[in-house]
Design an enzyme around this catalytic site. Sequence first.
Site, PDB file in Angstrom:
ATOM      1  N   GLY A  49       0.916  -1.282  -0.035  1.00 22.82           N
ATOM      2  CA  GLY A  49       0.000   0.166   0.151  1.00 22.82           C
ATOM      3  C   GLY A  49       0.990   1.244   0.214  1.00 22.82           C
ATOM      4  O   GLY A  49       2.123   1.421  -0.357  1.00 22.82           O
ATOM      5  N   LEU A  51       0.614   3.722  -2.134  1.00 23.13           N
ATOM      6  CA  LEU A  51       0.864   3.516  -3.438  1.00 23.13           C
ATOM      7  C   LEU A  51       1.453   4.778  -4.142  1.00 23.13           C
ATOM      8  O   LEU A  51       1.149   5.888  -3.861  1.00 23.13           O
ATOM      9  CB  LEU A  51      -0.119   3.113  -4.274  1.00 23.13           C
ATOM     10  CG  LEU A  51      -0.770   1.675  -4.020  1.00 23.13           C
ATOM     11  CD1 LEU A  51      -1.941   1.208  -4.844  1.00 23.13           C
ATOM     12  CD2 LEU A  51       0.155   0.566  -3.730  1.00 23.13           C
ATOM     13  N   HIS A  55       4.220   1.603  -8.470  1.00 20.26           N
ATOM     14  CA  HIS A  55       3.309   0.555  -8.049  1.00 20.26           C
ATOM     15  C   HIS A  55       2.415   0.794  -9.347  1.00 20.26           C
ATOM     16  O   HIS A  55       1.959  -0.279  -9.891  1.00 20.26           O
ATOM     17  CB  HIS A  55       2.386   0.798  -6.982  1.00 20.26           C
ATOM     18  CG  HIS A  55       3.276   0.730  -5.682  1.00 20.26           C
ATOM     19  ND1 HIS A  55       3.572   1.908  -4.713  1.00 20.26           N
ATOM     20  CD2 HIS A  55       3.909  -0.266  -5.059  1.00 20.26           C
ATOM     21  CE1 HIS A  55       4.284   1.497  -3.745  1.00 20.26           C
ATOM     22  NE2 HIS A  55       4.488   0.083  -3.852  1.00 20.26           N
ATOM     23  N   GLY A 170       9.063  -4.798  -8.605  1.00 18.68           N
ATOM     24  CA  GLY A 170       9.868  -3.587  -8.899  1.00 18.68           C
ATOM     25  C   GLY A 170      11.449  -3.885  -8.844  1.00 18.68           C
ATOM     26  O   GLY A 170      11.763  -4.480  -7.721  1.00 18.68           O
ATOM     27  N   ARG A 210       8.414   5.011   1.353  1.00 16.46           N
ATOM     28  CA  ARG A 210       9.026   5.701   2.644  1.00 16.46           C
ATOM     29  C   ARG A 210       9.739   7.123   2.440  1.00 16.46           C
ATOM     30  O   ARG A 210       9.802   7.697   3.182  1.00 16.46           O
ATOM     31  CB  ARG A 210      10.086   4.841   3.207  1.00 16.46           C
ATOM     32  CG  ARG A 210       9.780   3.768   3.918  1.00 16.46           C
ATOM     33  CD  ARG A 210      10.829   2.716   4.577  1.00 16.46           C
ATOM     34  NE  ARG A 210      10.278   1.744   5.514  1.00 16.46           N
ATOM     35  CZ  ARG A 210      10.194   0.470   4.960  1.00 16.46           C
ATOM     36  NH1 ARG A 210      10.398  -0.054   3.628  1.00 16.46           N
ATOM     37  NH2 ARG A 210       9.722  -0.415   5.897  1.00 16.46           N
TER      38      ARG A 210
END
Length: 307
Positions: A49, A51, A55, A170, A210
């Site tokens: 999540g 996002l 993503h 990714g 992050r």
Amino acid sequence: MPQLLEATLLLLLLYPQPLNTPMQIVHSITELRHVLRHAERPVLVPTMGNLHAGHLSLLAQGKPLGDVSVVSIFVNRLQFLPHEDFDSYPRTFEADRAALEQAGCDVLFAPRETDLYPEPQTFKITPDPALADLLEGQFRPGFFTGVCTVVMKLFMAVFAGKAHGVAMFGQKDYQQLMVVRRMARQFALPIDIVAGPIQRAEDGLALSSRNRYLSETARAEALQLHLALRELGRDALAAAHALPARLPALEVVALAQLAVRGWHPDYLTVRRRADLLPPQAGDSDGALVVLGAARLNGTRLIDNLEI
């Protein structure tokens, strides 16, 4: 909240693909399997999540590869160490839901912890330590066991009974991608593990959930990790004829240059793409990757660059 709304609007502008049918949201594995009962080749994008455009680029890349797209959102407790940010990890479900719906996701799988782990998960997937105990595994012991366990569980939830499937990961999580690929190969899973390229901001910073932890000042400084990797890569290529011998000194310099700026680096290193081991004299395959992980004001960032 304003930053969250701005991020959501940016995602919608970057990936404006209206849905022909409404996205389905399911929470349990039983519901998910029912929704996917007619699917022949599902495409899964596993996420935690919060996002961002990276993503959604995986979703856009994966959708043509199968007949139904599934994005999972689950913050997996098993891959967090006790001192890490499991409780504070950003959870932005409504913004994520809106972005996925606009981007054309078919199914959003958002299990609760009791849905995915209805009993203590005492059976776990232990990856090959020759790969998983390096780099991220060295600084985050047990991390890849948590990753492999939840990924295998998601695979079983989405692909059980299917002749084939696709899972998107990714390339920013370079070592994780390698671990998952090796796991899928050794278990003979009928799943293609497809890599999505790193998505970057205009200044080159790798997109990461992050990054939202960073203040404006820290965000400007965060680019230095990418610049340090580029410089280390250039130095490694320039010293190619004597790289194995000179590499430790080059890495020490790169670490020191970040540390003097206030970073707390875990590693900045040049490794072989094939196995993430240090390059050796006489290697016939010169394909290398520069990888780094470092903390800035308590936020741990990672990046990599193939050279």
